[in-house]
Design an enzyme around this catalytic site. Structure first.
Site, PDB file in Angstrom:
ATOM      1  N   SER A  69      -0.415  -5.947  -6.646  1.00 49.37           N
ATOM      2  CA  SER A  69      -0.132  -6.664  -5.409  1.00 49.37           C
ATOM      3  C   SER A  69      -1.441  -6.932  -4.695  1.00 49.37           C
ATOM      4  O   SER A  69      -2.505  -6.460  -5.095  1.00 49.37           O
ATOM      5  CB  SER A  69       0.787  -5.830  -4.502  1.00 49.37           C
ATOM      6  OG  SER A  69       0.102  -4.664  -4.060  1.00 49.37           O
ATOM      7  N   LYS A  70      -1.365  -7.689  -3.609  1.00 48.85           N
ATOM      8  CA  LYS A  70      -2.553  -7.999  -2.818  1.00 48.85           C
ATOM      9  C   LYS A  70      -3.233  -6.704  -2.361  1.00 48.85           C
ATOM     10  O   LYS A  70      -4.453  -6.579  -2.382  1.00 48.85           O
ATOM     11  CB  LYS A  70      -2.138  -8.829  -1.603  1.00 48.85           C
ATOM     12  CG  LYS A  70      -3.282  -9.361  -0.786  1.00 48.85           C
ATOM     13  CD  LYS A  70      -3.872 -10.594  -1.405  1.00 48.85           C
ATOM     14  CE  LYS A  70      -4.874 -11.243  -0.468  1.00 48.85           C
ATOM     15  NZ  LYS A  70      -5.523 -12.394  -1.058  1.00 48.85           N
ATOM     16  N   ARG A  71      -2.414  -5.719  -1.988  1.00 49.97           N
ATOM     17  CA  ARG A  71      -2.961  -4.466  -1.467  1.00 49.97           C
ATOM     18  C   ARG A  71      -3.647  -3.632  -2.548  1.00 49.97           C
ATOM     19  O   ARG A  71      -4.548  -2.858  -2.267  1.00 49.97           O
ATOM     20  CB  ARG A  71      -1.811  -3.652  -0.836  1.00 49.97           C
ATOM     21  CG  ARG A  71      -2.256  -2.393  -0.128  1.00 49.97           C
ATOM     22  CD  ARG A  71      -1.071  -1.749   0.572  1.00 49.97           C
ATOM     23  NE  ARG A  71       0.012  -1.470  -0.348  1.00 49.97           N
ATOM     24  CZ  ARG A  71       0.052  -0.397  -1.132  1.00 49.97           C
ATOM     25  NH1 ARG A  71      -0.926   0.479  -1.108  1.00 49.97           N
ATOM     26  NH2 ARG A  71       1.072  -0.195  -1.936  1.00 49.97           N
ATOM     27  N   THR A  72      -3.225  -3.817  -3.811  1.00 52.72           N
ATOM     28  CA  THR A  72      -3.765  -2.984  -4.893  1.00 52.72           C
ATOM     29  C   THR A  72      -4.730  -3.739  -5.800  1.00 52.72           C
ATOM     30  O   THR A  72      -4.993  -3.326  -6.911  1.00 52.72           O
ATOM     31  CB  THR A  72      -2.624  -2.395  -5.746  1.00 52.72           C
ATOM     32  OG1 THR A  72      -1.803  -3.468  -6.236  1.00 52.72           O
ATOM     33  CG2 THR A  72      -1.779  -1.444  -4.929  1.00 52.72           C
ATOM     34  N   GLU A 121     -11.889 -14.851  -4.147  1.00 51.34           N
ATOM     35  CA  GLU A 121     -12.132 -13.705  -3.275  1.00 51.34           C
ATOM     36  C   GLU A 121     -13.188 -12.785  -3.874  1.00 51.34           C
ATOM     37  O   GLU A 121     -14.072 -12.293  -3.167  1.00 51.34           O
ATOM     38  CB  GLU A 121     -10.833 -12.945  -3.027  1.00 51.34           C
ATOM     39  CG  GLU A 121      -9.897 -13.631  -2.047  1.00 51.34           C
ATOM     40  CD  GLU A 121      -8.621 -12.847  -1.839  1.00 51.34           C
ATOM     41  OE1 GLU A 121      -8.589 -11.993  -0.939  1.00 51.34           O
ATOM     42  OE2 GLU A 121      -7.657 -13.082  -2.601  1.00 51.34           O
TER      43      GLU A 121
END
Length: 490
Positions: free
Chosen positions: A250-253, A260
């Site tokens: 996910s974006k968080r992981t 980016e």
């Protein structure tokens, strides 16, 4: 047993949808297609699957092309916009209707929904019951001529579909799991499944490496290839990339886009190398490899069927290795945008910077920077007129009333030092420390702070030499004045 290899040449394709940025999963797929094509010869086609006009974004197409170019994935043909081939997709459906491999379905969405609900209540998986398959041809033509809406469905085979997957091995899909899926919608627009197969046939694709989220689509595609009388390509379905929590990335992981990582200061060579090893092994413990080395060693037989875990720390380590090892002439173009951000580039508002000295300073900081953004920040003090000193970091220096006078003496010695080189600068400081009857560290630590506003960095005499005589005198003078002013104010 000896390892077998595919034989070339091959024709592969990377076919992203332009509905968002190119993320690590897509980038890894592009890398494996790049390695396969260049290891065996042939061609790699970049195909933009933009037939979902509501979600597709032309800017995303440009971003995907830019990201692939930056990371180093080469393609021989394209980018081909799938939307430009819609008439060809519709044209081929007529062939399927004529051969009986497909049929018109006049069932309304309400009728389908009712049948689906009944199947769910019975605890069964819904399959279209082929209500329209047996309609007489004259009835079908009359309904179409009357303007009754219809979709076109593929008649799926009544036997299992067998797939020999390059990654998953043998996959068998039983007939009861096969449903007559839609090729053309009521508005005449082609579905994803139709466009993919028609394009793969026309582009003569021999091998398809893609994410295993497409594995459920493959039986449909194999059946459609056969409906066209064409041989399906050889498929390889790549497993998911997981976060460190072993759940879907996910974006968080860590599910960042290629852009980016680029903006964070990751080198394209490092990202390519890291993603290539995130599911493929060259067969030994070697981790740092150029693209050319990976091409020479790549085989699909060494693609891993189990999910890989994305480790940001491992990527940071690999990026650090590349920063240290790349030839300076190769490193500087990637560093330039980050130097621009801190005012050291070639822009109109940039500081006056001697390029030879800049290269020397960059070389000095290779050992310490994990990203290009870090490196740019680390070299700034060498070119600023004046530094800002942190009172907390300098607390021990502010407690020593004799330090400013002793640094004054060091300032005078370095003003006269000749040659202004590492060994001599070291000797000058140690000679002064002896005269002052203090340890060399007594002068070394505040000297480092004066020149870099930091407690850490490269060897202090490398730092002094890289700063140059004038910058060294200036920063020492400012630091001494700051010590005295701060002490007086307190």
């Amino acid at each position: 047993m000896a390892e077998t290899r595919l034989s070339g040449p091959v024709r592969v394709r990377f076919a992203p949808s332009p509905t968002g940025y190119l993320h690590v999963g897509g980038a890894r797929t592009a890398i494996y297609n790049d390695l396969l094509r260049h290891s065996l010869g042939g061609a790699d086609v970049l195909r933009i699957e933009d037939t979902d006009r509501e979600r597709s974004d032309e800017a995303m197409t440009q971003q995907i092309v830019s990201a692939l170019d930056w990371i180093g994935c080469e393609y021989d043909e394209g980018p081909v916009l799938q939307s430009s081939r819609v008439e060809r997709h519709r044209e081929r459906v007529d062939e399927l209707l004529d051969s009986g491999a497909a049929y018109r379905c006049f069932c309304t969405p309400e009728e389908i929904a009712e049948q689906r609900t009944a199947a769910e209540k019975a605890g069964e998986k819904f399959r279209y019951p082929r209500t329209c398959l047996g309609r007489p041809a004259d009835e079908v033509e009359a309904m179409a001529a009357a303007g009754k809406p219809f979709v076109v469905r593929l008649r799926m085979p009544d036997e299992a579909i067998e797939i020999d997957d390059l990654v998953r091995g043998h996959v068998s899909v039983p007939p009861e799991a096969l449903d007559d899926f839609i090729l053309l919608r009521t508005d005449g627009s082609p579905t994803y499944h139709l466009t993919v197969v028609v394009d793969d046939i026309d582009m003569e694709i021999t091998h398809v490496l893609r994410g295993d989220d497409h594995l459920s689509n493959t039986p449909k595609h194999v059946a459609l290839f056969r409906g066209f009388g064409a041989e399906p390509p050889t498929y390889g379905h790549l497993p998911l990339i997981l976060g460190q929590n072993k759940k879907r990335l996910s974006k968080r992981t860590g599910a960042a886009s290629v852009e980016e990582f680029r903006s964070q200061g990751v080198l394209p060579q490092a990202l390519y190398n890291y993603l290539a090893l995130l599911g493929w092994s060259p067969g030994d413990d070697v981790e740092l490899m150029s693209r050319e080395e990976m091409i020479g060693r790549f085989t699909v037989e060494r693609l891993n069927a189990s999910a890989a875990v994305f480790d940001p720390d491992k990527l940071a380590w690999m990026n650090h290795q590349y920063i240290q090892s790349l030839p300076l002439d190769d490193l500087m173009p990637h560093l330039e945008p980050f130097l621009d951000e801190v005012g050291l580039g070639q822009g109109t508002h940039a500081m006056e910077v001697e390029q030879e000295r800049l290269h020397h300073v960059v070389d000095l900081h290779r050992e310490r920077a994990k990203t290009l953004a870090e490196m740019a920040e680390q070299v700034v003090p060498y070119f600023r007129e004046k530094l800002d000193y942190d009172r907390e970091l300098c607390a021990r220096f502010l407690e020593d009333a004799e330090l400013p006078d002793r640094l004054d003496a060091l300032h005078d010695r370095y003003t006269q030092a000749e040659p202004f080189e590492v060994d001599h600068l070291d000797a000058v400081l140690r000679e002064l420390a002896g005269e002052l009857e203090v340890k060399a560290g007594y002068l070394i630590h505040p000297l480092r702070m004066a020149l870099s506003a930091s407690k850490t960095g490269p060897g202090v005499f490398d730092l002094v030499a890289a700063q140059g005589r004038e910058a060294c005198r200036r920063h020492l003078g400012h630091f001494i004045a700051w010590l005295r002013e701060t002490e007086a104010a307190s």
